[in-house]
Structure formats: structure tokens, C-alpha cells
Scaffold this active site. Structure first.
Site, PDB file in Angstrom:
ATOM      1  N   TYR A 250      -7.024   1.360   6.295  1.00 14.87           N
ATOM      2  CA  TYR A 250      -6.436   0.114   5.803  1.00 14.87           C
ATOM      3  C   TYR A 250      -4.941   0.284   5.652  1.00 14.87           C
ATOM      4  O   TYR A 250      -4.464   1.276   5.094  1.00 14.87           O
ATOM      5  CB  TYR A 250      -7.053  -0.264   4.449  1.00 14.87           C
TER       6      TYR A 250
ATOM      7  N   ASP B 256       1.138   6.377   6.936  1.00 15.38           N
ATOM      8  CA  ASP B 256       1.031   5.442   5.816  1.00 15.38           C
ATOM      9  C   ASP B 256       0.646   6.234   4.566  1.00 15.38           C
ATOM     10  O   ASP B 256      -0.485   6.697   4.421  1.00 15.38           O
ATOM     11  CB  ASP B 256      -0.020   4.381   6.153  1.00 15.38           C
TER      12      ASP B 256
ATOM     13  N   LYS C  50       2.282   1.534  -4.173  1.00 16.77           N
ATOM     14  CA  LYS C  50       1.502   2.009  -5.319  1.00 16.77           C
ATOM     15  C   LYS C  50       2.334   2.885  -6.269  1.00 16.77           C
ATOM     16  O   LYS C  50       3.149   2.331  -6.996  1.00 16.77           O
ATOM     17  CB  LYS C  50       0.220   2.673  -4.831  1.00 16.77           C
TER      18      LYS C  50
HETATM   19  C1  LIG Z   1      -2.958  -0.376  -0.688  1.00 15.73           C
HETATM   20  C2  LIG Z   1      -2.613   0.043   0.684  1.00 15.73           C
HETATM   21  C3  LIG Z   1      -1.808  -0.750   1.534  1.00 15.73           C
HETATM   22  C4  LIG Z   1      -1.402  -2.150   1.178  1.00 15.73           C
HETATM   23  O1  LIG Z   1      -0.577  -2.208   0.065  1.00 15.73           O
HETATM   24  P1  LIG Z   1      -0.460  -3.591  -0.755  1.00 15.73           P
HETATM   25  O2  LIG Z   1       0.605  -3.300  -1.759  1.00 15.73           O
HETATM   26  O3  LIG Z   1      -1.801  -3.849  -1.339  1.00 15.73           O
HETATM   27  O4  LIG Z   1      -0.065  -4.642   0.223  1.00 15.73           O
HETATM   28  C5  LIG Z   1      -1.399  -0.222   2.740  1.00 15.73           C
HETATM   29  N1  LIG Z   1      -1.784   1.001   3.122  1.00 15.73           N
HETATM   30  C6  LIG Z   1      -2.570   1.770   2.352  1.00 15.73           C
HETATM   31  C7  LIG Z   1      -2.939   3.150   2.832  1.00 15.73           C
HETATM   32  C8  LIG Z   1      -3.023   1.325   1.117  1.00 15.73           C
HETATM   33  O5  LIG Z   1      -3.838   2.085   0.390  1.00 15.73           O
END
Ligand SMILES: *Cc1c(COP(=O)(O)O)cnc(C)c1O
Length: 435
Positions: free
Chosen positions: A149, A244, A273
Site C-alpha cells: 500500500y 516507501d 506517520k
Molecule cells: C500509511 C501509508 C501510506 C499513505 O499515507 P497517508 O498519510 O495515509 O496518505 C503510504 N505508504 C505506506 C507504506 C503507508 O503505510
């Protein structure tokens, strides 16, 4: 539970009211308890390792806002930093010294982030990274892995096509075939599949994007050398590698996963985060020569009214300054203890399971074989997880409400919190075992 009195808020009724004005009653889907059933806990307050619902009931929290609360909820120094910033103005739409400071802090921990651009969400960070990779290479296609994701931008909501397809299919209603068609979806941990895709379409591929450690289908560590293989293959074909670290960055260790698994260097890296300390802030970073392609210096447009917001940068700076080696050592220790306790409880109850971890991030799959990719993750007993989850919740422990999520601990999770979780586990494991 105490009998309802006049002051008790009925969460079923609140959820019904929420559903009247908000689709599904929530601002982000997983919060709705769709995969475990029942009514979500409406949170009124959070402090340290605990969240409190609208009736003041306390839960030991293993969600930690899905990662940001590395120091525990409402850490006094982070709250104070935000309050101080708030008193000076909520948003300026002009550069601030706090942005410079936070960017330098990030670069000091993740050297590949030679330059940093701030945005408000992880979704924006990865979306911008893709645009940048396309701008840098002049190519259209991107590669992602099934089950990973990266937020909800159109190109990243693609599903695997059939067989060796080099065209993805829309992974959501509203995503056009054109938007998904430039996304190639490959099985995770499968170097051969990646080689084949590049052999077929290598000169059209702008980048490969990968979670540093996949945590959004449960925790699935990369096989030895997998990330390095992505680096080798992308380099051979003139494509960029985007790691990511929105979830893992500054959580699995001071320099994120890239600080732990050495030996390869991506071109771009995304953060979110923890970097915002609980406020809406995310970032992308990378080699200066690529980052310099972003507006206003380069031709790749990107902007944001609230980007680099002063309250968010204050929370991020305070969080990173506090997140020293002792913090990570503590979180690692608590995480290891919990992994052992969960494993023991499920083993005693005869529940098929496997606990997987990457540093202090871990999750429990309700199946007895190791999970290496999305198909493996899907082949688990999600109903058993649902029973386990609800037993834990009834006993005052809030787990992520889905079998496909990492569990999060924080600096505030102490031995008391661990013993409350330990006390709840045997009954929850028995519930999982009971069809
Ligand atoms: C949470 C997450 C996202 C998206 O971040 P948001 O702030 O919710 O848009 C993208 N990549 C990873 C790996 C994530 O865990």
C-alpha cells in the site's frame, strides 16, 4: 461493563448517527471495523499507551494512530511544541525555519534524502515521487507489488492483470483503465517476475515503488537480497527505485529500514506517520539532482497550501529530537516481549498462526505457513482473527481491526501495559480456537 446510565453515550447510536452524515461513519475505511464486524470504538482521548472511548473506558492501544505515536499518545514535550507553535499562528503560506530544521534532521538520519519536500499525507508523498520519477526518466510505466500500500492515488490503486500482464487493472471504482494501465503489478519477493517484466517493458518503466518492509498486508519482511535485487534491476534499465518508508521511517529504527538493511541506495524515499509526530505531515526525499526537478527549480509541478505547516513541523521536530537510541531499544524490547506472549498464547490454544516481524513492527497471521506475498497473506483464517480481536477489545486491548495490519507499540508501553495484554491473551486465543 458498568450499567448504562444517563451520561453513557451509546456507541451503536453514535455510529448510526455517524453513518447518516459520513459514508460508513468514518474518515478512513479500516476504522469502520468492516473486517472484524461490530461497532468501532469512538475515541475521545489518548494518553501514553492508552486510548479512552467516549465513555471514559480505557484500552491499551496497539494501533498508535497506525504508527505516528512512537513516543506514546500526547507526549508532553510534543504537545508543548505544538501549543507553542499554535500561539504563533496556524499557517503562513510562506517558508519557515522549522522546515529547514526538520529537513536537516531527516537528512542527518537518512542520508539518501539529500533534499526533502514536505507534503501533508503519505498519499501525496508517493504520488509526487511517481510524478518525479516519470519526469526524470520521460517514461510512463511504474511497477508496484501486489498487496503493498502506498496511499490512494489513482496509479497506485491498481490490481494485478492476468499472467505476465504489463498493464494493471483499476483497483477501485473511479480509477480509469488509463490510470491503472500504466501500473504493472508484480508478486512481492519474486525477483524472477520482476526480471521478466523488465525484459519485456524495461525501456518504458520509470520506477519501481516498494514498501521498505511491507506492513500493509501484515508484516512481510523482504527475502534476503530482494530490495538489493530491485536496485540492481532498476539500475540496469535506467529506472528509479522509490522506497516507501511512510510506515517504517523513524519507527523501525532511527534511520528507518534503510538504516537497518544496508547495501543498496534508492533514488527516492517517502516518509509520513512518525515524521509528523501525529500531525498531518509527510515528505519525500532523494538525490538532489532528482529532487531539483521539482518546481520551482525544475519542470515537475507540485505544491500545497498547508505543506510544511508550522504545527506539523513543530510536532515532527520534537518527535525526531526525542526519538533517540533508548526509545528504539525500549520499543524493540516491548515488541519482542509481546511477540513471544502472543505466540505462546496461540500455541497453547492450538491456533494455527505465524508471528512475523521486521525490527519492532510485527503482525500475526492466522495460518501456519510463513507469509511471503499477498496470496499467502490472504490464505489465513480472518474469522479466527475477528474472534481474537473482539475478545481482546472486550478485555480492554485495542488491536488494529484487521488481520492485514501491523501492531504498533510505543515508548509509553511499559511493563504494566504488557501485563494487561498478557492477561487478556489466553481468553482471546481460546476465542480464536472456538468456531
Ligand atoms: C500509511 C501509508 C501510506 C499513505 O499515507 P497517508 O498519510 O495515509 O496518505 C503510504 N505508504 C505506506 C507504506 C503507508 O503505510
Amino acid at each position: 461493563m458498568a450499567a448504562m446510565n444517563d451520561h453513557t453515550i451509546d456507541m451503536d447510536r453514535l455510529f448510526a448517527r455517524a453513518k447518516g452524515v459520513i459514508p460508513g461513519g468514518v474518515s478512513s475505511p479500516v476504522r469502520a471495523f468492516g473486517s472484524v464486524g461490530g461497532t468501532p470504538v469512538f475515541v475521545a482521548e489518548a494518553k501514553g499507551a492508552h486510548v479512552f472511548d467516549v465513555n471514559g473506558r480505557d484500552y491499551v492501544d496497539l494501533v498508535c494512530s497506525w504508527g505516528p505515536a512512537l513516543l506514546g499518545h500526547a507526549h508532553p514535550q510534543v504537545v508543548e511544541a505544538v501549543q507553542r507553535a499554535a500561539a504563533k499562528g496556524l499557517s503562513f503560506g510562506a517558508p519557515t525555519s522549522a522546515e529547514v530544521e526538520l529537513a536537516e534532521l531527516i537528512r542527518s538520519r537518512v542520508p539518501v534524502a539529500e533534499q526533502v519536500r514536505f507534503v501533508s499525507t503519505g498519499t501525496e508523498a508517493t504520488m509526487t515521487a511517481l510524478r518525479l520519477a516519470r519526469g526524470a526518466t520521460g517514461r510512463d510505466k511504474i511497477v508496484k507489488f501486489a498487496g503493498l500500500y502506498h496511499g490512494h492515488s489513482d496509479a497506485l490503486l491498481a490490481a494485478a492483470g492476468s499472467g505476465l500482464a504489463t498493464q494493471g487493472l483499476p483497483g477501485s471504482a473511479g480509477v480509469t483503465r488509463a490510470a491503472a494501465g500504466d501500473t504493472i503489478v508484480v508478486d512481492y519477493n519474486d525477483v524472477d517476475a520482476l526480471e521478466r517484466v523488465f525484459a519485456e517493458a524495461g525501456d518504458e518503466i520509470a520506477c519501481v515503488i516498494v514498501e521498505a518492509v511491507p506492513c500493509n498486508m501484515g508484516v512481510v519482511p523482504p527475502a534476503d537480497g530482494f530490495n538489493a535485487a530491485i536496485r540492481r534491476i532498476t539500475e540496469q534499465h535506467g529506472a528509479l527505485m522509490i522506497v516507501d518508508e511512510v510506515l517504517t521511517g523513524f519507527r523501525v529504527g532511527p534511520g528507518g529500514w534503510l538504516g537497518i538493511e544496508q547495501g543498496y541506495t534508492p533514488d527516492l524515499v517517502t516518509f509520513g506517520k512518525v515524521v509528523g509526530g501525529g500531525m498531518p505531515l509527510a515528505a519525500l526525499g532523494g538525490r538532489a539532482e532528482i529532487m531539483q526537478l521539482l518546481a520551482p527549480v525544475g519542470p515537475v509541478y507540485q505544491a500545497g497550501t498547508l505543506s510544511g505547516n508550522p504545527l506539523a513541523t513543530a510536532a515532527g521536530i520534537a518527535t525526531l529530537q526525542l526519538a533517540d537510541a533508548d526509545v528504539y531499544a525500549h520499543v524493540d524490547r516491548i515488541s519482542a516481549e509481546l511477540q513471544g506472549l502472543v505466540d505462546d498464547a496461540l500455541t497453547s490454544a492450538g491456533v494455527p498462526h505465524v508471528v512475523q516481524h521486521a525490527s519492532n513492527l510485527f503482525s500475526v497471521f492466522f495460518r501456519d505457513e510463513p507469509v511471503r506475498n499477498y496470496a499467502d497473506a490472504q490464505a489465513q483464517d480472518t474469522a479466527a482473527f475477528g474472534r481474537f480481536f473482539h475478545s481482546m477489545l472486550a478485555q480492554g486491548v485495542a488491536l488494529p481491526p484487521s488481520a492485514f495490519e501491523a501492531w504498533f507499540v510505543s515508548l509509553a508501553h511499559d511493563d504494566h501495559a504488557v501485563s494487561r495484554i498478557a492477561d487478556a491473551l489466553p481468553a482471546a486465543a481460546r476465542a480464536a480456537a472456538t468456531k
